[in-house]
Design an enzyme around this catalytic site. Sequence first.
Site, short mmCIF file in Angstrom:
data_model
loop_
_atom_site.label_atom_id
_atom_site.label_comp_id
_atom_site.label_asym_id
_atom_site.label_seq_id
_atom_site.Cartn_x
_atom_site.Cartn_y
_atom_site.Cartn_z
N GLU A 87 8.53 4.54 -12.43
CA GLU A 87 7.13 4.94 -12.53
C GLU A 87 6.94 6.30 -11.87
O GLU A 87 7.59 6.60 -10.87
CB GLU A 87 6.23 3.90 -11.83
N TYR A 118 4.70 4.48 -16.76
CA TYR A 118 5.88 3.63 -16.66
C TYR A 118 6.87 4.12 -17.71
O TYR A 118 6.50 4.34 -18.86
CB TYR A 118 5.55 2.17 -16.99
N HIS A 138 9.62 -2.51 -11.33
CA HIS A 138 9.80 -1.06 -11.36
C HIS A 138 9.91 -0.49 -9.95
O HIS A 138 9.55 -1.16 -8.99
CB HIS A 138 8.63 -0.37 -12.08
N HIS A 147 -4.14 3.08 -13.10
CA HIS A 147 -4.20 1.68 -12.71
C HIS A 147 -5.58 1.40 -12.12
O HIS A 147 -6.09 2.20 -11.32
CB HIS A 147 -3.19 1.35 -11.61
N HIS A 190 0.37 1.23 -1.35
CA HIS A 190 1.37 0.17 -1.25
C HIS A 190 2.75 0.77 -1.07
O HIS A 190 3.07 1.84 -1.59
CB HIS A 190 1.33 -0.77 -2.45
FE LIG Z 1 3.90 0.91 -9.18
#
Ligand SMILES: [Fe+2]
Lengths: 304, 110
Positions: free
Chosen positions: A262, A252, A211, A243, A197
Amino acid sequence: MAVMRMGYMHVKVTDLAEAKEHYANTVGLYQTLEQDGRVYYKGWDEWDHHSVVIEEGGVGYVKCGFKCEKPEDVADIETKAIAYGYPVARMVAGENPEVGDGIRVTLPSGHQIEFYSQMTAWGLEVGTHNPDAFPRHMVGIGAPRLDHALLWVDDVAGIEKFFMDCVGMWATERVQTSLDDDAHTIATWLTIGESNHDIALLEAPENKIHHFAFEMRGWSDILHAADIFSMDDVPIDIGPTRHGITRGTTIYFFDPAGNRNETFAGGYRCFRDRPTVVWTPDQLGKAIFYHSRELNDRFLTVAT
Amino acid sequence: MPKLTVDSGDVTVDLLEDETILEGLYRNGFAYRVGCRRGGCAICKVDLLQGEVVYNRPVAENVLTESEMAEGTCLTCRAVAVTDVRIALREDNLRRVSSLMALYAATRTG
Ligand SMILES: [Fe+2]
Ligand code: FES
């Protein structure tokens, strides 16, 4: 491909001196400019002039920028964004120091997103001629580069469609109310290239930033980063852990103004024909924090 | 050394010099809902029922407004008590997570 990556993130900080200490000495970014109360940084594995901008006064999101390959790509996004109905303004070279002409799109959430195709080249810290694997005197956690951000927005589906139709992104993973076709999208992870992402959106009552993340070289660097955070008394929100969404390993943590940062490493390569992964709310704990399988009460309540 | 009393008075701790309310409670083995611990997310707000605090850092206007401050809202991760204070948590309870820490904190400050 029009957009290449998230090029910069610009946030506010309450105390510039403390924030400088954090981003330079703990995160290990390189300061490239200080001007008009703003400080500009880049990671060691980045070649453009800056990827992080901090500015004194308040806390939270100012804007972020995506770098396109060519000026025509920016023009193409401009045409599509106008047709989509989002406010678009032109920005001229120098409005952001060392950044060329571009456009600024205001999302319905109020977040400003800039698109540009030119930024002054600075160069990799290891150079490009017979380079070493990393800088010999890395500082703090030695974050190589800015990776992505997660924004809190009130209309995930609408803004997701903007990033897909106008910017050319696609969703690698989503959280939605059910597995039905007409399910409501709660969150989405959007990519432009092969990373998991470049930007993610989470439905929330307020339009904020959850974040922004730095890409680390791997799990051992994530563990090392956590050690440095203890040495520097940096509040850790969660981690080191993984994750479920994206499979990335993570910590985090918070900067001295309370903006969440992060460190992110791993994940899988994504191709445009890859099917989108779907998560349902009953598995949200595992989706976000794969080991504890429990959402901490900060994930859905704390943002700037 | 200022005393911090929570809610109805069943919990009282001594605060060290320059220590924030959040730090004082955690040092005494208590926990409650906090976020960034750096004054940015507004999650650690409580009602200041009695006493006076000062802020050890600039606080962002969108986190704690002047009028909120005037009406007794207190951002506990940045607030340092200058007198004895009494606070009430909002939508949250104080949890005792370590009685050992409470014991040692009492030895140190008492
Ligand atoms: Fe992230
Ligand atoms: S914990 Fe975030 S403002 Fe206090």
